[in-house]
Motif scaffolding. Sequence first.
Motif, PDB file in Angstrom:
ATOM      1  N   PHE A  80      10.804   7.120   2.619  1.00 35.77           N
ATOM      2  CA  PHE A  80      10.625   5.740   3.064  1.00 35.77           C
ATOM      3  C   PHE A  80       9.696   4.991   2.111  1.00 35.77           C
ATOM      4  CE2 PHE A  80      10.995   7.308   7.749  1.00 35.77           C
ATOM      5  CZ  PHE A  80      12.280   7.728   7.505  1.00 35.77           C
ATOM      6  N   THR A  81       9.982   3.718   1.909  1.00 42.74           N
ATOM      7  CA  THR A  81       9.144   2.848   1.098  1.00 42.74           C
ATOM      8  C   THR A  81       8.501   1.817   2.013  1.00 42.74           C
ATOM      9  OG1 THR A  81      10.627   3.101  -0.791  1.00 42.74           O
ATOM     10  CG2 THR A  81       9.117   1.214  -0.830  1.00 42.74           C
ATOM     11  N   TYR A  82       7.192   1.714   1.968  1.00 45.53           N
ATOM     12  CA  TYR A  82       6.471   0.730   2.773  1.00 45.53           C
ATOM     13  C   TYR A  82       6.833  -0.674   2.307  1.00 45.53           C
ATOM     14  CZ  TYR A  82       2.637  -2.051   4.642  1.00 45.53           C
ATOM     15  OH  TYR A  82       1.906  -3.011   5.286  1.00 45.53           O
ATOM     16  N   LEU A  83       7.106  -1.581   3.270  1.00 48.56           N
ATOM     17  CA  LEU A  83       7.425  -2.971   2.950  1.00 48.56           C
ATOM     18  C   LEU A  83       6.308  -3.925   3.360  1.00 48.56           C
ATOM     19  CD1 LEU A  83      11.167  -3.038   4.079  1.00 48.56           C
ATOM     20  CD2 LEU A  83      10.279  -2.874   1.739  1.00 48.56           C
TER      21      LEU A  83
ATOM     22  N   THR B  49       0.854  -1.185   0.000  1.00 46.89           N
ATOM     23  CA  THR B  49       0.000   0.000   0.000  1.00 46.89           C
ATOM     24  C   THR B  49       0.888   1.232   0.000  1.00 46.89           C
ATOM     25  OG1 THR B  49      -1.706   1.260   1.133  1.00 46.89           O
ATOM     26  CG2 THR B  49      -0.226  -0.015   2.519  1.00 46.89           C
ATOM     27  N   ASP B  50       0.524   2.220  -0.772  1.00 49.01           N
ATOM     28  CA  ASP B  50       1.254   3.482  -0.717  1.00 49.01           C
ATOM     29  C   ASP B  50       0.485   4.501   0.132  1.00 49.01           C
ATOM     30  OD1 ASP B  50      -0.824   4.010  -2.412  1.00 49.01           O
ATOM     31  OD2 ASP B  50       0.395   4.712  -4.079  1.00 49.01           O
ATOM     32  N   GLN B  51      -0.566   4.028   0.776  1.00 46.12           N
ATOM     33  CA  GLN B  51      -1.398   4.889   1.607  1.00 46.12           C
ATOM     34  C   GLN B  51      -0.942   4.924   3.065  1.00 46.12           C
ATOM     35  OE1 GLN B  51      -3.860   6.710   0.062  1.00 46.12           O
ATOM     36  NE2 GLN B  51      -2.922   5.774  -1.731  1.00 46.12           N
ATOM     37  N   ARG B  52      -0.119   3.973   3.464  1.00 43.26           N
ATOM     38  CA  ARG B  52       0.312   3.875   4.868  1.00 43.26           C
ATOM     39  C   ARG B  52       1.469   4.829   5.114  1.00 43.26           C
ATOM     40  NH1 ARG B  52       2.146   3.276   9.524  1.00 43.26           N
ATOM     41  NH2 ARG B  52       1.768   1.462  10.837  1.00 43.26           N
ATOM     42  N   LEU B  53       1.243   5.833   5.920  1.00 44.73           N
ATOM     43  CA  LEU B  53       2.287   6.789   6.266  1.00 44.73           C
ATOM     44  C   LEU B  53       3.074   6.289   7.474  1.00 44.73           C
ATOM     45  CD1 LEU B  53       0.265  10.096   5.869  1.00 44.73           C
ATOM     46  CD2 LEU B  53       1.860   9.050   4.245  1.00 44.73           C
ATOM     47  N   PRO B  54       4.366   6.596   7.540  1.00 42.28           N
ATOM     48  CA  PRO B  54       5.176   6.152   8.684  1.00 42.28           C
ATOM     49  C   PRO B  54       4.710   6.791   9.985  1.00 42.28           C
ATOM     50  CG  PRO B  54       6.566   6.906   6.877  1.00 42.28           C
ATOM     51  CD  PRO B  54       5.159   7.279   6.530  1.00 42.28           C
TER      52      PRO B  54
ATOM     53  N   ALA C 183       3.646  -5.052   7.219  1.00 41.85           N
ATOM     54  CA  ALA C 183       3.281  -4.764   8.607  1.00 41.85           C
ATOM     55  C   ALA C 183       3.101  -6.078   9.352  1.00 41.85           C
ATOM     56  CB  ALA C 183       1.998  -3.942   8.676  1.00 41.85           C
ATOM     57  N   ILE C 184       3.379  -6.039  10.628  1.00 41.68           N
ATOM     58  CA  ILE C 184       3.066  -7.136  11.537  1.00 41.68           C
ATOM     59  C   ILE C 184       2.125  -6.535  12.569  1.00 41.68           C
ATOM     60  CG2 ILE C 184       3.927  -8.774  13.240  1.00 41.68           C
ATOM     61  CD1 ILE C 184       6.521  -8.903  11.611  1.00 41.68           C
ATOM     62  N   ASP C 185       0.903  -7.029  12.567  1.00 42.19           N
ATOM     63  CA  ASP C 185      -0.178  -6.409  13.328  1.00 42.19           C
ATOM     64  C   ASP C 185      -0.265  -4.942  12.900  1.00 42.19           C
ATOM     65  OD1 ASP C 185      -0.926  -8.793  14.524  1.00 42.19           O
ATOM     66  OD2 ASP C 185       0.366  -8.484  16.255  1.00 42.19           O
ATOM     67  N   ASP C 186      -0.101  -4.008  13.839  1.00 43.16           N
ATOM     68  CA  ASP C 186      -0.231  -2.592  13.481  1.00 43.16           C
ATOM     69  C   ASP C 186       1.111  -1.882  13.320  1.00 43.16           C
ATOM     70  OD1 ASP C 186      -3.006  -2.614  13.362  1.00 43.16           O
ATOM     71  OD2 ASP C 186      -3.175  -2.324  15.531  1.00 43.16           O
ATOM     72  N   GLN C 187       2.217  -2.623  13.424  1.00 47.65           N
ATOM     73  CA  GLN C 187       3.537  -2.006  13.255  1.00 47.65           C
ATOM     74  C   GLN C 187       4.034  -2.236  11.833  1.00 47.65           C
ATOM     75  OE1 GLN C 187       7.029  -3.395  15.493  1.00 47.65           O
ATOM     76  NE2 GLN C 187       7.461  -1.236  15.831  1.00 47.65           N
ATOM     77  N   ALA C 188       4.287  -1.140  11.134  1.00 45.77           N
ATOM     78  CA  ALA C 188       4.761  -1.228   9.754  1.00 45.77           C
ATOM     79  C   ALA C 188       6.280  -1.190   9.710  1.00 45.77           C
ATOM     80  CB  ALA C 188       4.188  -0.083   8.930  1.00 45.77           C
ATOM     81  N   TYR C 189       6.805  -1.721   8.626  1.00 45.54           N
ATOM     82  CA  TYR C 189       8.244  -1.733   8.371  1.00 45.54           C
ATOM     83  C   TYR C 189       8.473  -1.035   7.037  1.00 45.54           C
ATOM     84  CZ  TYR C 189       8.630  -4.973  12.219  1.00 45.54           C
ATOM     85  OH  TYR C 189       8.588  -5.532  13.469  1.00 45.54           O
ATOM     86  N   PHE C 190       9.443  -0.128   7.042  1.00 42.82           N
ATOM     87  CA  PHE C 190       9.748   0.669   5.869  1.00 42.82           C
ATOM     88  C   PHE C 190      11.210   0.475   5.476  1.00 42.82           C
ATOM     89  CE2 PHE C 190       6.040   2.653   7.619  1.00 42.82           C
ATOM     90  CZ  PHE C 190       5.342   3.152   6.535  1.00 42.82           C
ATOM     91  N   LEU C 191      11.541   0.881   4.265  1.00 41.36           N
ATOM     92  CA  LEU C 191      12.894   0.825   3.737  1.00 41.36           C
ATOM     93  C   LEU C 191      13.352   2.238   3.424  1.00 41.36           C
ATOM     94  CD1 LEU C 191      15.331  -0.722   2.457  1.00 41.36           C
ATOM     95  CD2 LEU C 191      14.012  -0.710   0.325  1.00 41.36           C
ATOM     96  N   LEU C 192      14.589   2.539   3.788  1.00 41.49           N
ATOM     97  CA  LEU C 192      15.216   3.797   3.400  1.00 41.49           C
ATOM     98  C   LEU C 192      16.406   3.465   2.518  1.00 41.49           C
ATOM     99  CD1 LEU C 192      15.583   6.872   3.525  1.00 41.49           C
ATOM    100  CD2 LEU C 192      16.974   6.513   5.570  1.00 41.49           C
TER     101      LEU C 192
END
Length: 95
Positions: free
Chosen positions: A59-62, A15-20, A64-73
Amino acid sequence: MLHEITPAVLKNQYTDQRLPRPDDRLFIYANRQVLLLADQEVPTVKEAVANWQVNPEQFTYLFAIDDQAYFLLRQTIPGENYAGTPTLRQLSPQS
């Protein structure tokens, strides 16, 4: 395996909608190694912005585990501690 994390739920739909958010995690790679903090943790968005003045718009969204997202820089942070990616397998889940 990452997907065997019951009772947590892996959400790998892009998703590109999830903001960090401040407590989300940020993977930063350099030369096939990942940046880890002194306590052997992947930095949070809050720590990365405060310590290295990085822009969350990079950041690029990768996933999520539950409600914690992981991003790439895709930016190297000079002078920081990088470890081989197999190190990630040895880390304990954080709650």
